[in-house]
Design a protein around this motif. Structure first.
Motif, mmCIF file in Angstrom:
data_model
loop_
_atom_site.group_PDB
_atom_site.id
_atom_site.type_symbol
_atom_site.label_atom_id
_atom_site.label_comp_id
_atom_site.label_asym_id
_atom_site.label_seq_id
_atom_site.Cartn_x
_atom_site.Cartn_y
_atom_site.Cartn_z
ATOM 1 N N GLU A 43 -15.209 -14.586 39.665
ATOM 2 C CA GLU A 43 -13.925 -14.486 40.355
ATOM 3 C C GLU A 43 -13.700 -15.721 41.222
ATOM 4 O OE1 GLU A 43 -12.947 -10.262 41.934
ATOM 5 O OE2 GLU A 43 -15.121 -10.536 42.174
ATOM 6 N N SER A 44 -12.437 -16.061 41.406
ATOM 7 C CA SER A 44 -12.094 -17.154 42.328
ATOM 8 C C SER A 44 -10.914 -16.722 43.193
ATOM 9 C CB SER A 44 -11.755 -18.438 41.572
ATOM 10 O OG SER A 44 -10.583 -18.271 40.824
ATOM 11 N N GLN A 55 -8.911 -13.766 41.495
ATOM 12 C CA GLN A 55 -8.580 -13.894 40.081
ATOM 13 C C GLN A 55 -9.872 -13.830 39.270
ATOM 14 O OE1 GLN A 55 -5.324 -14.244 38.995
ATOM 15 N NE2 GLN A 55 -4.804 -13.946 41.155
ATOM 16 N N ASP A 56 -9.855 -13.095 38.165
ATOM 17 C CA ASP A 56 -11.006 -13.068 37.268
ATOM 18 C C ASP A 56 -11.173 -14.429 36.608
ATOM 19 O OD1 ASP A 56 -11.583 -10.406 37.784
ATOM 20 O OD2 ASP A 56 -10.394 -9.678 36.088
ATOM 21 N N VAL A 57 -12.416 -14.835 36.394
ATOM 22 C CA VAL A 57 -12.726 -16.100 35.728
ATOM 23 C C VAL A 57 -13.370 -15.772 34.382
ATOM 24 C CG1 VAL A 57 -14.132 -18.188 35.799
ATOM 25 C CG2 VAL A 57 -13.032 -17.350 37.891
ATOM 26 N N ASP A 58 -12.757 -16.237 33.306
ATOM 27 C CA ASP A 58 -13.334 -16.064 31.980
ATOM 28 C C ASP A 58 -14.269 -17.233 31.702
ATOM 29 O OD1 ASP A 58 -11.817 -13.752 31.445
ATOM 30 O OD2 ASP A 58 -10.108 -14.974 30.809
ATOM 31 N N GLY A 60 -17.029 -18.380 33.147
ATOM 32 C CA GLY A 60 -17.347 -19.195 34.314
ATOM 33 C C GLY A 60 -18.665 -19.936 34.165
ATOM 34 N N TYR A 135 -15.457 -18.553 45.837
ATOM 35 C CA TYR A 135 -15.927 -18.363 44.476
ATOM 36 C C TYR A 135 -16.982 -17.263 44.503
ATOM 37 C CZ TYR A 135 -13.540 -22.764 44.071
ATOM 38 O OH TYR A 135 -12.579 -23.744 44.130
#
Length: 140
Positions: A43-44, A55-58, A60, A135
């Motif tokens: 997430e960021s 926001q979800d991070v795909d 990462g 982060y």
């Protein structure tokens, strides 16, 4: 009376723009033992100058910390991006590495959640994020 209304309106606008920064960190200090292992960015929270949300991070990137003070940063597929050493000077986590033949440093305010399965980092050195950048990594 009109000046009072204007003052109250402006004050309310400022208060609505402020956020409680304490809620973004889990406030469990980072320690060497719990940091050891693999951490995946999931997430960021990066504000371009206003309110924002996690926001979800795909796919990462990952940090892998060993018990000897070394780390490796990899992409999602575990291909090495850089390596170096790390140091914890509570509540900061410092990463030391070589860039173009010169020693470089990144510093982060770092906190765990209470179960130490989530790590939140916010850049603190050499630059900081004025509007907020956080982060969140999950232990793998």
């Amino acid at each position: 009376m009109m000046i009072t209304r204007i003052f109250v309106t402006i004050s309310l606008l400022f208060l609505m723009q402020c956020q409680n920064d304490d809620t973004e960190f889990d406030n469990t200090p980072v320690d060497d033992t719990s940091l050891v292992g693999e951490w995946l960015l999931t997430e960021s929270y990066v504000s371009p100058g206003g309110a924002t949300e996690w926001q979800d991070v795909d796919e990462g990137y990952r940090y892998i910390f060993d018990e000897f003070g070394n780390y490796e940063r990899t992409n999602f597929d575990k291909e090495t991006l850089n390596t170096g050493s790390y140091e914890i000077i509570a509540p900061e986590l410092y990463l030391y590495f070589i860039t173009e033949g010169e020693k470089d440093t990144l510093g982060f305010k770092a906190d765990f959640n209470s179960s130490k399965t989530s790590l939140t980092l916010s850049p603190s050195y050499p630059g900081i994020c004025i509007e907020g950048c956080l982060y969140r990594f999950k232990k793998q």
